[in-house]
Design a protein around this motif. Structure first.
Motif, mmCIF file in Angstrom:
data_model
loop_
_atom_site.group_PDB
_atom_site.id
_atom_site.type_symbol
_atom_site.label_atom_id
_atom_site.label_comp_id
_atom_site.label_asym_id
_atom_site.label_seq_id
_atom_site.Cartn_x
_atom_site.Cartn_y
_atom_site.Cartn_z
ATOM 1 N N LEU A 290 17.744 5.196 -0.421
ATOM 2 C CA LEU A 290 16.520 4.467 -0.084
ATOM 3 C C LEU A 290 15.709 4.133 -1.330
ATOM 4 O O LEU A 290 15.106 3.053 -1.428
ATOM 5 N N ARG A 291 15.673 5.063 -2.290
ATOM 6 C CA ARG A 291 14.966 4.757 -3.545
ATOM 7 C C ARG A 291 15.684 3.656 -4.308
ATOM 8 O O ARG A 291 15.032 2.827 -4.967
ATOM 9 N N GLU A 292 17.019 3.626 -4.193
ATOM 10 C CA GLU A 292 17.776 2.553 -4.831
ATOM 11 C C GLU A 292 17.373 1.201 -4.253
ATOM 12 O O GLU A 292 17.422 0.172 -4.949
ATOM 13 N N LEU A 293 16.976 1.203 -2.985
ATOM 14 C CA LEU A 293 16.575 -0.030 -2.319
ATOM 15 C C LEU A 293 15.096 -0.336 -2.492
ATOM 16 O O LEU A 293 14.590 -1.310 -1.923
ATOM 17 N N GLY A 294 14.383 0.478 -3.268
ATOM 18 C CA GLY A 294 12.998 0.191 -3.599
ATOM 19 C C GLY A 294 11.976 0.841 -2.703
ATOM 20 O O GLY A 294 10.773 0.565 -2.847
ATOM 21 N N TYR A 295 12.370 1.689 -1.788
ATOM 22 C CA TYR A 295 11.414 2.341 -0.908
ATOM 23 C C TYR A 295 10.794 3.549 -1.600
ATOM 24 O O TYR A 295 11.451 4.235 -2.400
ATOM 25 N N THR A 296 9.536 3.824 -1.267
ATOM 26 C CA THR A 296 8.915 5.088 -1.657
ATOM 27 C C THR A 296 9.336 6.121 -0.616
ATOM 28 O O THR A 296 9.130 5.915 0.584
ATOM 29 N N VAL A 297 9.923 7.213 -1.081
ATOM 30 C CA VAL A 297 10.531 8.173 -0.161
ATOM 31 C C VAL A 297 9.861 9.527 -0.305
ATOM 32 O O VAL A 297 9.679 10.024 -1.432
ATOM 33 N N VAL A 298 9.456 10.103 0.829
ATOM 34 C CA VAL A 298 9.061 11.507 0.898
ATOM 35 C C VAL A 298 10.069 12.197 1.804
ATOM 36 O O VAL A 298 10.673 11.564 2.669
ATOM 37 N N GLN A 299 10.263 13.479 1.584
ATOM 38 C CA GLN A 299 11.346 14.165 2.290
ATOM 39 C C GLN A 299 10.888 15.489 2.860
ATOM 40 O O GLN A 299 9.910 16.089 2.389
ATOM 41 N N ALA A 300 11.630 15.935 3.898
ATOM 42 C CA ALA A 300 11.376 17.235 4.530
ATOM 43 C C ALA A 300 12.700 17.800 4.992
ATOM 44 O O ALA A 300 13.597 17.058 5.410
ATOM 45 N N SER A 301 12.810 19.135 4.924
ATOM 46 C CA SER A 301 14.071 19.780 5.299
ATOM 47 C C SER A 301 14.116 20.175 6.761
ATOM 48 O O SER A 301 15.165 20.566 7.264
ATOM 49 N N ASP A 302 12.989 20.117 7.467
ATOM 50 C CA ASP A 302 12.979 20.434 8.895
ATOM 51 C C ASP A 302 11.780 19.771 9.545
ATOM 52 O O ASP A 302 10.960 19.110 8.892
ATOM 53 N N ALA A 303 11.658 19.942 10.859
ATOM 54 C CA ALA A 303 10.594 19.271 11.600
ATOM 55 C C ALA A 303 9.215 19.774 11.218
ATOM 56 O O ALA A 303 8.246 18.998 11.156
ATOM 57 N N ALA A 304 9.087 21.079 10.939
ATOM 58 C CA ALA A 304 7.772 21.622 10.587
ATOM 59 C C ALA A 304 7.248 20.984 9.301
ATOM 60 O O ALA A 304 6.077 20.579 9.217
ATOM 61 N N GLN A 305 8.134 20.899 8.274
ATOM 62 C CA GLN A 305 7.719 20.252 7.031
ATOM 63 C C GLN A 305 7.382 18.779 7.271
ATOM 64 O O GLN A 305 6.431 18.247 6.689
ATOM 65 N N LEU B 284 6.140 17.364 9.984
ATOM 66 C CA LEU B 284 4.822 17.230 10.613
ATOM 67 C C LEU B 284 3.708 17.492 9.608
ATOM 68 O O LEU B 284 2.643 16.850 9.654
ATOM 69 N N THR B 285 3.957 18.419 8.673
ATOM 70 C CA THR B 285 2.969 18.679 7.615
ATOM 71 C C THR B 285 2.804 17.458 6.719
ATOM 72 O O THR B 285 1.681 17.057 6.372
ATOM 73 N N VAL B 286 3.946 16.845 6.334
ATOM 74 C CA VAL B 286 3.881 15.643 5.498
ATOM 75 C C VAL B 286 3.130 14.532 6.213
ATOM 76 O O VAL B 286 2.298 13.829 5.616
ATOM 77 N N LEU B 287 3.399 14.354 7.502
ATOM 78 C CA LEU B 287 2.721 13.304 8.260
ATOM 79 C C LEU B 287 1.219 13.557 8.348
ATOM 80 O O LEU B 287 0.414 12.616 8.370
ATOM 81 N N ALA B 288 0.838 14.836 8.388
ATOM 82 C CA ALA B 288 -0.589 15.160 8.445
ATOM 83 C C ALA B 288 -1.285 14.874 7.123
ATOM 84 O O ALA B 288 -2.472 14.514 7.094
ATOM 85 N N LEU B 289 -0.537 15.035 5.988
ATOM 86 C CA LEU B 289 -1.133 14.860 4.668
ATOM 87 C C LEU B 289 -0.979 13.442 4.136
ATOM 88 O O LEU B 289 -1.827 12.970 3.378
ATOM 89 N N GLN B 290 0.109 12.784 4.490
ATOM 90 C CA GLN B 290 0.408 11.472 3.934
ATOM 91 C C GLN B 290 -0.312 10.393 4.751
ATOM 92 O O GLN B 290 -0.049 10.240 5.942
ATOM 93 N N PRO B 291 -1.184 9.641 4.155
ATOM 94 C CA PRO B 291 -1.950 8.669 4.950
ATOM 95 C C PRO B 291 -1.109 7.509 5.466
ATOM 96 O O PRO B 291 -1.413 6.922 6.494
ATOM 97 N N ARG B 292 -0.033 7.166 4.714
ATOM 98 C CA ARG B 292 0.781 6.030 5.148
ATOM 99 C C ARG B 292 2.250 6.449 5.213
ATOM 100 O O ARG B 292 2.796 6.953 4.239
ATOM 101 N N VAL B 293 2.873 6.228 6.358
ATOM 102 C CA VAL B 293 4.324 6.371 6.518
ATOM 103 C C VAL B 293 4.766 5.218 7.417
ATOM 104 O O VAL B 293 4.302 5.079 8.550
ATOM 105 N N ASP B 294 5.635 4.363 6.878
ATOM 106 C CA ASP B 294 6.075 3.192 7.642
ATOM 107 C C ASP B 294 7.267 3.504 8.548
ATOM 108 O O ASP B 294 7.429 2.873 9.593
ATOM 109 N N LEU B 295 8.111 4.445 8.148
ATOM 110 C CA LEU B 295 9.333 4.725 8.917
ATOM 111 C C LEU B 295 9.659 6.203 8.838
ATOM 112 O O LEU B 295 9.628 6.802 7.757
#
Length: 631
Positions: A519-534, A536-547
């Protein structure tokens, strides 16, 4: 000795029943004769009654006319007129009653003439009286009337005497028949009693023999049960051996093909690693070879899932004519130039509901098989039409529901198949091609896809003539608009727009890193998580997530429930699922859920680029039905 005794008893019973049957038939015959005699008696009495009625009518007419002439009182004319009005009907009834007796018929005709003569005299006397002749002048007329009346009485008496003779003879016949019937009934009753006694004694003897036979049969049955148990155990062992042979053939075929593909991948990568610094072009060729082997392994997995009816299907309302028409260029590249390809598309073709990518793959598989069956060239025909499979067809073919279907057939003019090959054509890894010319999974994949789509597939073939394989997919009723099946765009890969951010959720670290890098090769900004709990935490902290790009099978909270939780906070969040295991929270009955966008593992950068771009560009109402990017 026992058999001779049984035969004698049976013969005696047979004679007894024949005798009884004869007596019963004779009794029925005598009863019928007695009924006939009784009817004859009633008929005779009826004739006598009708004779009396005719005579009475004439006498009433005469008495009424005479009373009127002597007294001049009109009330005497009433019986006269009633008698004359009804006498014709009475004479007709009498003639009908004696229609079976010619002598009486002749007398009845004579009686009618006599009655007519007497009635004419009565009318003439009445007419003369009415014109004023005195009653004292009718003496001669009365004398003529008396003579006519004596003639009528004579004929009636003669007919009654004849009927009386008939009555006596018929009564005598009825009495004789009654006596014969009583005798027959007595004889039949005695015969029944004798047969019953004989049958009882014979049945008692047979019962005793049956008890002895039962004991013998019980012993024989015990031996049979023991032998049956031994046979079942032996058959179970045979079934287990056959099952292990089938599993061995399947696993052997899988191991053979996967080992070949892994040999290509491992060998090519090993060579690429050695050549990377000293011969870059040859190293790239090795990498291409490794990719080809890996793609073939992915295709083999997809075919195995199709054969087992576990591939995740993404069905749409389809216009099969448009799908087949759009495949012409790809088919020409696939089957080569030495075959004549003819497409026959039916007008007014019904819609069907199927996965377009898998249907396209099934048609390509059939065309490749047809090409291989015509090494020296020939004609390939792809045809579509509406079809109705009736109850008769369904009863002769397993797992076929009668109804309306869209039929796609692929026909060739090749070598054809004998019956024993047709019988095994859909078995996995079964092939009549030479080594290295096929996996034996093409037709099994077609069969699995069609059955998973609730359809039917049938092979018609004749050696030396050719083969036709027909796919039947259920008709889709309703007014839904069919999708346009378009070829995948070629050229540059689609990239990210406007700094789009993708959250990748994957519990396998190496797979997660591969997805993130792609995805980074395709120009997307990528954040990652190893499980559902992480995640949900990222979604709570990250103001923008498109996908949200999430694996489905994860510990604690699977991808589907993660997406549901995420959309509670972000209703417009777009979700793309991925998994290598199809029986999970997004696939039910072999079909993707209605609100699912999905890409199967493994996937290439090109496939994930197309899929991610497709999901992100889709309107919110269209995200539920993207094209499946299956490998």
């Amino acid at each position: 000795m026992r058999r001779i005794r049984n035969d004698r008893a049976l013969f005696a019973l047979l004679i007894g029943f024949v005798t009884l049957a004869a007596l019963v038939l004779g009794t029925i015959w005598l009863s019928e004769r007695q009924d006939r005699a009784a009817r004859s008696v009633r008929h005779t009495l009826e004739v006598e009654a009708r004779l009396s009625t005719v005579l009475s009518r004439v006498q009433e007419a005469e008495a009424g006319q005479r009373g009127y002439i002597l007294t001049g009182r009109p009330r005497f004319l009433e019986p006269y007129e009633v008698a004359l009005r009804n006498i014709d009907r009475d004479l007709a009834d009498l003639e009908q009653a004696v229609a079976d007796n010619p002598a009486q018929q002749a007398r009845a005709a004579k009686l009618r003439l006599a009655v007519e003569g007497r009635r004419r005299l009565l009318r003439e006397n009445l007419a003369r009286f009415r014109i004023g002749q005195p009653a004292t002048s009718f003496a001669d007329e009365f004398e003529r009337g008396r003579a006519a009346m004596d003639e009528v009485r004579g004929i009636v008496a003669e007919m009654k005497a004849s009927e009386a003779d008939l009555l006596r003879s018929r009564l005598e016949g009825a009495e004789a028949r009654g006596a014969q019937l009583r005798v027959a009934l007595v004889v039949a009753g005695v015969t029944v009693l004798l047969l019953g006694a004989f049958a009882f004694l014979n049945g008692r003897r047979r019962l005793l023999e049956a008890v002895v036979a039962r004991d013998s049969l019980a012993e024989a049955n015990a031996r049979l049960v023991e032998e049956s148990a031994n046979r079942e155990a032996a058959e179970a062992q045979v079934r287990q051996v056959q099952k292990m042979q089938a599993v061995g053939q399947l696993t052997g075929g899988i191991a053979h093909d996967f080992n070949n593909m892994l040999a290509i991948v491992i060998g090519s990568l090993d060579l690429a690693k050695r050549r990377l610094h000293r011969d870059l072009a040859r190293a790239e060729a090795c990498i291409d070879s490794a990719l080809e082997g890996a793609n073939r392994a992915a295709q083999l997995t997809a075919r195995l899932l199709a054969f087992s009816r576990q591939q995740p299907l993404d069905p749409r309302v389809l216009d099969v004519n448009k799908l087949v028409g759009g495949m012409s260029e790809m088919l020409r590249r696939t089957i080569g130039e030495n075959l004549r390809v003819e497409t026959v598309l039916a007008g007014g073709l019904w819609r069907t509901f199927a996965d377009p990518a898998q249907l396209e793959s099934a048609i390509v598989n059939l065309c490749v098989n047809a090409r291989d069956a015509m090494p020296d060239g020939g004609k390939l025909t792809i045809e579509t039409t509406n079809a109705h499979l009736d109850d008769g067809y369904a009863s002769q073919n397993d797992d076929v529901a009668p109804g309306q279907y869209v039929m796609i057939s692929v026909s060739d003019t090749g070598m054809g198949m004998p019956p024993e090959v047709i019988e095994r054509a859909f078995d996995p890894f079964y092939t009549t091609k030479g080594a290295g010319r096929g996996t034996g999974l093409g037709l099994s994949q077609v069969h699995g896809f069609v059955k998973q789509s609730h359809g039917h597939v049938k092979i018609y073939s004749e050696p030396g003539v050719g083969t036709t394989i027909k796919i039947y997919l259920p008709r889709r009723a309703g007014e839904e608009q069919a999708i346009d099946v378009q070829a995948r765009p070629a050229g540059e890969l689609p990239h990210a727009k406007d700094g789009e951010i993708v959250l990748v959720v994957e519990d396998d670290e190496r797979v997660r890193h591969l997805s993130v890098d792609a995805l980074r090769e395709l120009g997307y900004t990528v954040v990652q998580a190893s499980d559902a709990a992480q995640a949900l935490t990222v979604l709570a902290l990250q103001p923008r997530v498109d996908l949200l790009f999430t694996d489905v099978v994860m510990p604690d909270l699977d991808g589907r429930r993660l997406a549901d939780r995420a959309r509670e906070a972000r209703p417009d969040l777009k979700v793309l699922y991925t998994t290598g295991y199809t029986r999970n929270a997004i696939v039910h009955n072999g079909m993707l859920d209605a609100d699912v966008a999905f890409i199967a593992k493994p996937f290439t950068i090109e496939q994930i680029a197309q899929k991610v771009r497709q999901v992100l560009d889709a309107a919110p109402a269209q995200v539920a039905r993207p094209e499946a990017g299956l490998v």
